[in-house]
Design an enzyme around this catalytic site. Structure first.
Site, PDB file in Angstrom:
ATOM      1  N   ASN A 154      35.439  60.064  34.296  1.00 23.59           N
ATOM      2  CA  ASN A 154      34.423  61.098  34.195  1.00 23.59           C
ATOM      3  C   ASN A 154      35.292  62.688  33.779  1.00 23.59           C
ATOM      4  O   ASN A 154      36.196  62.794  34.631  1.00 23.59           O
ATOM      5  CB  ASN A 154      33.773  61.409  35.629  1.00 23.59           C
ATOM      6  CG  ASN A 154      33.323  59.993  36.197  1.00 23.59           C
ATOM      7  OD1 ASN A 154      32.503  59.482  35.288  1.00 23.59           O
ATOM      8  ND2 ASN A 154      33.299  59.625  37.465  1.00 23.59           N
ATOM      9  N   HIS A 162      41.994  61.105  36.208  1.00 19.03           N
ATOM     10  CA  HIS A 162      42.300  59.929  36.665  1.00 19.03           C
ATOM     11  C   HIS A 162      41.463  58.857  36.284  1.00 19.03           C
ATOM     12  O   HIS A 162      39.929  59.017  35.627  1.00 19.03           O
ATOM     13  CB  HIS A 162      42.217  59.988  38.357  1.00 19.03           C
ATOM     14  CG  HIS A 162      40.837  60.147  38.835  1.00 19.03           C
ATOM     15  ND1 HIS A 162      40.402  61.577  38.818  1.00 19.03           N
ATOM     16  CD2 HIS A 162      39.850  59.565  39.556  1.00 19.03           C
ATOM     17  CE1 HIS A 162      39.206  61.798  39.474  1.00 19.03           C
ATOM     18  NE2 HIS A 162      38.942  60.443  39.746  1.00 19.03           N
TER      19      HIS A 162
END
Length: 134
Positions: free
Chosen positions: A88, A101
């Site tokens: 995201n 991440h």
């Protein structure tokens, strides 16, 4: 560069104990503390990048290669039926921790993991606009 106030910098660099699945000079792979499904893990770079926009190209490539290796191994261990690789960027896209991440989310037939969106139709106007701007 690391950000001393970033919890993911601390997780990636071993300052906070984690359930570490893998570690090398660039990344730490850990089990997510709040998993969407059994085996949900995160690939976290040791260097701080807020999101994909800031991520170094070589680190981006290494992250995807690592994801491929990890899900191959974890699929056998977990016996899952598939995987979502989720990343995201920005608050409106669901990013809550501003350290790049990758989520590796095992999927099991009949699970209730909610990773979906409403399908729309590509309009001719949107298609032409986007293609003309590239």
């Amino acid at each position: 560069m690391k950000d001393n106030d970033c919890i993911f910098c601390k997780l990636a660099n071993g300052d906070i104990p984690t359930a570490t699945l893998y570690e090398d000079e660039d990344f730490r792979v850990i089990l997510d503390a709040n998993p969407a499904s059994k085996g949900h893990a995160l690939i976290i770079p040791k260097e701080h990048y807020a999101d994909l926009y800031e991520l170094d190209d070589s680190v981006a490539g290494k992250a995807m290669i690592l994801a491929k290796k990890m899900i191959a191994k974890l699929t056998d261990i977990l016996g899952c039926d598939g995987y979502n690789i989720v990343q995201n960027n920005g608050e409106c896209a669901g990013q809550t921790v501003f350290h790049y991440h990758l989520h590796m989310i095992p999927r099991y037939k009949g699970d209730d993991v909610g990773l979906g969106w409403k399908l729309n139709e590509l309009t001719e106007e949107d298609r032409e606009y986007i293609l003309s701007k590239l």
